[in-house]
Design a protein around this motif. Structure first.
Motif, mmCIF file in Angstrom:
data_model
loop_
_atom_site.group_PDB
_atom_site.id
_atom_site.type_symbol
_atom_site.label_atom_id
_atom_site.label_comp_id
_atom_site.label_asym_id
_atom_site.label_seq_id
_atom_site.Cartn_x
_atom_site.Cartn_y
_atom_site.Cartn_z
ATOM 1 N N GLN A 51 23.881 44.844 35.269
ATOM 2 C CA GLN A 51 23.454 45.099 36.638
ATOM 3 C C GLN A 51 23.065 46.576 36.803
ATOM 4 O O GLN A 51 22.099 46.902 37.499
ATOM 5 C CB GLN A 51 24.628 44.748 37.580
ATOM 6 C CG GLN A 51 24.189 44.257 38.938
ATOM 7 C CD GLN A 51 25.376 43.788 39.785
ATOM 8 O OE1 GLN A 51 26.440 43.437 39.266
ATOM 9 N NE2 GLN A 51 25.186 43.786 41.092
ATOM 10 N N PHE A 52 23.811 47.442 36.141
ATOM 11 C CA PHE A 52 23.550 48.881 36.207
ATOM 12 C C PHE A 52 22.163 49.215 35.645
ATOM 13 O O PHE A 52 21.364 49.919 36.276
ATOM 14 C CB PHE A 52 24.642 49.631 35.433
ATOM 15 C CG PHE A 52 24.392 51.103 35.261
ATOM 16 C CD1 PHE A 52 24.459 51.975 36.351
ATOM 17 C CD2 PHE A 52 24.086 51.629 34.013
ATOM 18 C CE1 PHE A 52 24.238 53.337 36.203
ATOM 19 C CE2 PHE A 52 23.860 52.993 33.850
ATOM 20 C CZ PHE A 52 23.937 53.844 34.947
ATOM 21 N N PHE A 69 37.542 60.776 38.857
ATOM 22 C CA PHE A 69 37.186 59.469 38.305
ATOM 23 C C PHE A 69 38.435 58.716 37.860
ATOM 24 O O PHE A 69 39.224 59.240 37.069
ATOM 25 C CB PHE A 69 36.235 59.674 37.120
ATOM 26 C CG PHE A 69 35.759 58.401 36.463
ATOM 27 C CD1 PHE A 69 34.639 57.740 36.943
ATOM 28 C CD2 PHE A 69 36.412 57.882 35.356
ATOM 29 C CE1 PHE A 69 34.176 56.580 36.324
ATOM 30 C CE2 PHE A 69 35.961 56.724 34.738
ATOM 31 C CZ PHE A 69 34.840 56.075 35.227
ATOM 32 N N LYS A 75 33.746 48.901 35.604
ATOM 33 C CA LYS A 75 33.680 47.744 36.491
ATOM 34 C C LYS A 75 33.027 46.529 35.818
ATOM 35 O O LYS A 75 32.782 45.515 36.478
ATOM 36 C CB LYS A 75 32.903 48.113 37.766
ATOM 37 C CG LYS A 75 33.665 49.061 38.675
ATOM 38 C CD LYS A 75 32.897 49.300 39.977
ATOM 39 C CE LYS A 75 33.572 50.324 40.855
ATOM 40 N NZ LYS A 75 34.786 49.854 41.539
ATOM 41 N N PHE A 110 26.929 48.291 44.286
ATOM 42 C CA PHE A 110 27.945 47.447 43.629
ATOM 43 C C PHE A 110 28.966 48.279 42.841
ATOM 44 O O PHE A 110 29.941 47.758 42.337
ATOM 45 C CB PHE A 110 27.274 46.404 42.721
ATOM 46 C CG PHE A 110 26.309 46.995 41.743
ATOM 47 C CD1 PHE A 110 26.723 47.388 40.480
ATOM 48 C CD2 PHE A 110 24.967 47.186 42.098
ATOM 49 C CE1 PHE A 110 25.830 47.939 39.586
ATOM 50 C CE2 PHE A 110 24.066 47.737 41.204
ATOM 51 C CZ PHE A 110 24.498 48.122 39.948
ATOM 52 N N LEU A 111 28.716 49.575 42.758
ATOM 53 C CA LEU A 111 29.678 50.453 42.077
ATOM 54 C C LEU A 111 30.553 51.225 43.065
ATOM 55 O O LEU A 111 31.434 51.977 42.670
ATOM 56 C CB LEU A 111 28.939 51.449 41.166
ATOM 57 C CG LEU A 111 28.148 50.843 40.000
ATOM 58 C CD1 LEU A 111 27.433 51.936 39.213
ATOM 59 C CD2 LEU A 111 29.080 50.047 39.073
ATOM 60 N N PHE A 150 22.912 51.427 43.741
ATOM 61 C CA PHE A 150 24.124 51.131 42.973
ATOM 62 C C PHE A 150 25.313 50.805 43.885
ATOM 63 O O PHE A 150 26.451 51.182 43.574
ATOM 64 C CB PHE A 150 24.500 52.315 42.063
ATOM 65 C CG PHE A 150 23.435 52.708 41.087
ATOM 66 C CD1 PHE A 150 23.197 51.959 39.939
ATOM 67 C CD2 PHE A 150 22.662 53.837 41.302
ATOM 68 C CE1 PHE A 150 22.208 52.330 39.022
ATOM 69 C CE2 PHE A 150 21.673 54.212 40.403
ATOM 70 C CZ PHE A 150 21.444 53.463 39.258
ATOM 71 N N CYS A 162 31.223 54.426 35.115
ATOM 72 C CA CYS A 162 31.712 53.659 36.255
ATOM 73 C C CYS A 162 31.302 52.190 36.103
ATOM 74 O O CYS A 162 32.095 51.275 36.365
ATOM 75 C CB CYS A 162 31.125 54.279 37.520
ATOM 76 S SG CYS A 162 31.840 53.712 39.039
ATOM 77 N N ALA A 163 30.082 51.968 35.635
ATOM 78 C CA ALA A 163 29.589 50.601 35.421
ATOM 79 C C ALA A 163 30.369 49.919 34.296
ATOM 80 O O ALA A 163 30.689 48.725 34.379
ATOM 81 C CB ALA A 163 28.096 50.631 35.115
ATOM 82 N N GLU A 191 19.416 47.780 38.009
ATOM 83 C CA GLU A 191 19.276 48.566 39.228
ATOM 84 C C GLU A 191 18.570 49.900 38.929
ATOM 85 O O GLU A 191 17.692 50.336 39.693
ATOM 86 C CB GLU A 191 20.652 48.834 39.852
ATOM 87 C CG GLU A 191 20.633 49.703 41.091
ATOM 88 C CD GLU A 191 20.355 48.917 42.374
ATOM 89 O OE1 GLU A 191 19.784 47.812 42.277
ATOM 90 O OE2 GLU A 191 20.710 49.407 43.458
ATOM 91 N N ALA A 192 18.941 50.530 37.823
ATOM 92 C CA ALA A 192 18.311 51.803 37.446
ATOM 93 C C ALA A 192 16.805 51.609 37.318
ATOM 94 O O ALA A 192 16.011 52.401 37.856
ATOM 95 C CB ALA A 192 18.904 52.314 36.129
ATOM 96 N N LYS A 210 29.960 46.036 34.725
ATOM 97 C CA LYS A 210 28.687 45.668 35.347
ATOM 98 C C LYS A 210 27.514 46.384 34.683
ATOM 99 O O LYS A 210 26.638 46.943 35.362
ATOM 100 C CB LYS A 210 28.721 46.012 36.841
ATOM 101 C CG LYS A 210 29.724 45.169 37.609
ATOM 102 C CD LYS A 210 29.688 45.436 39.100
ATOM 103 C CE LYS A 210 30.614 44.446 39.813
ATOM 104 N NZ LYS A 210 30.797 44.770 41.233
#
Lengths: 253, 253, 253
Positions: free
Chosen positions: A89-90, C248, A84, C6-7, C4, A80-81, A93-94, A86
């Protein structure tokens, strides 16, 4: 000390990767007293991490960490990241949430080998352990992956820096990855894999008991298994130790 | 007082034996407030007791004891003790941990009738309630037990001092013991049993809803049932009382 | 804030009706921190409410109310009250216990249309939200309900004042209501329904993942779904948001 410890044999235990698809924090806290010693990784399945509040995710991870368990978000969230755009950022954030590992996969999205390699390296540079997954989520797509391609992919991931490669089985364990429609192991695929790769670097998704029994009888209790339901962690440990009918008196240590 | 108590009929309830394959202690504590009154025995499935810490086993048992529930370790652990020639140590440890009953079985191990009888007597001399199980864990071995042998075995156990005899169904309820491949009851076997033995001394493993419904419609709510998942104890009680569609308005008390 | 976040895409989420068949109160309290925001109604399945103590029922409902979730007892309990001729007492007890909605059904009992209409109106006069269910519990009886009768019944209930009409699927989701023996949706029935009724007034019982995926792919994330296991609420929310392989990158918002 374990109850009935005089009935336990010493074993070399393989990795157990538990699937958490939304367990309550307080449940986890008490649950780990029962079997926290037998879990090595916990996966927050697919994108489930993303719909929980940050403080809930952090609380859950902290309970797992108390037992030295590494937690990682499912590969679908990684994809998904990517979709998008990202990825940094993924990873950040993790880390902020307390995840200490990451799953790199292309189960639902086509991802180039270059990007796959880059993602593995980047995750490592962030200090994350890296598990990759080989296999597609949709049966029709998964069937296009022939034996040679799967073996190549496993080798590719390991040489790119993956700590472990997960062999797809999904939550159902049927008609996908290493399993046929009935949930039985595809022997030819497994043989090709074991002849070409160090089995200790692989983790087999084995959600169903008969699959867990199969791998333990074939490789011994040291085999690495994933997608284990939280309800089956205790059972799996008894299977590894010959304390359930299916493996009782059938294992050599 | 029960909610909607004016909708409840009086019933003579049979024994309910719940399967605990690793529930967290704090979960049990709250769980029993919902349905602790409807459980008579709890089995810590197969060898699961042996991989938990002593204090966890004791804490779990103490919650069950608050509801006058007898707890016993699965028969496979008994067989493990026989295999390792540690039967006395096994009974003593069981007592120390708080277990008040024991299961004597030969599901995975061949055990002589003499030893079986001796084990039943010894367990009773320790003050433990004794449940025995008739049936083999492996379908191929279980098939060798013909109807006459099963009936004889049940009689043998009862005359040797068993409080109850459990009729094998395993966790799956399919292709084993009293069930055929589809999970349906083998009528000829059940008839032979009910003609020769007091049904109140038997406990039928009935893990699946259709099996629970079958026994309740055949024998009424007083039938004894085992291998009930913790998630199904409430449902089973509603089945016994005609509060679920499957038995609604179909029972005479 | 969500992890997350932002996802996450914005979605218009349909109703999610969770099935509670006996969860422990303390479990619910922690569980709702994970996914309480994604549940609109909770059904205490069939007659399970009636075998719990009043204080347990009240405690459970209060936790759900903290998340603005309406709780109602299963339709079988309503039918039990009709059978015993205690309908007013039933509604009053429901209100006293904290239930804010009620299910009107005739799954196990033949109930006249007049009585059905009267019950709907009476429930509303008590201030209860009203969900009705169309379908029979027994497959042989359910088959007698042809497509036209089902559509008529839905219209009847809505015009009588029902807030929502539930399309039967039971806990199994097979061979009943809108599903064939394999658990697949009966296309002709669904078409007849969607052509004649506002889909937003319907709630489809969809206990299995493939059924949830089917409805989400057909109607989007705003479809109303019921009989969702507590273990699947998180998964369902990820399906609605395209965060699981099955949906998805397949949804338009």
């Amino acid at each position: 000390m374990k109850a009935f410890n005089f009935l336990l044999d010493e074993i070399e235990r393989g990795l157990t990767v538990m699937l958490d698809k939304g367990l309550p924090p307080k449940f986890i806290e008490s649950y780990l007293k029962v079997c926290g010693d037998y879990i090595d990784f916990v996966k927050f399945g697919w994108g489930t991490s993303a719909i929980m509040n940050k403080d809930v995710v952090k609380e859950k991870i902290s309970y797992y960490n108390d037992y030295n368990i590494d937690v990682y978000p499912g590969g679908t969230l990684f994809e998904c990241a990517v979709l998008k755009n990202k990825l940094d950022q993924f990873f950040e954030e993790a880390l902020n949430l307390g995840f200490s590992a990451i799953e790199i996969s292309d189960g639902s999205l086509d991802i180039s080998l270059d990007l796959r390699k880059e993602a593995i390296k980047k995750a490592r540079s962030y200090g994350l352990k890296v598990l990759t997954e080989v296999g597609k989520k949709l049966p029709e797509k998964d069937k296009e992956l022939n034996i040679n391609k799967r073996v190549e992919m496993i080798k590719f991931d390991l040489s790119a820096g993956a700590d472990y490669v997960i062999i797809e089985g999904r939550e159902s364990g049927r008609g996908i990855g290493i399993y046929d429609e009935k949930g039985n192991v595809k022997e030819d695929l497994l043989k090709a894999i074991e002849e070409n790769v160090d089995i200790n670097k692989l983790i087999f998704e084995a959600p169903n008991k008969n699959q867990q029994v199969y791998f333990i009888l074939r490789y011994g209790p040291s085999v690495n298994l994933a997608n284990i339901s939280y309800e089956d962690v205790v059972s799996l440990e008894t299977l590894r130790r010959g304390l359930r009918g299916d493996t009782f008196n059938k294992l050599q240590y």
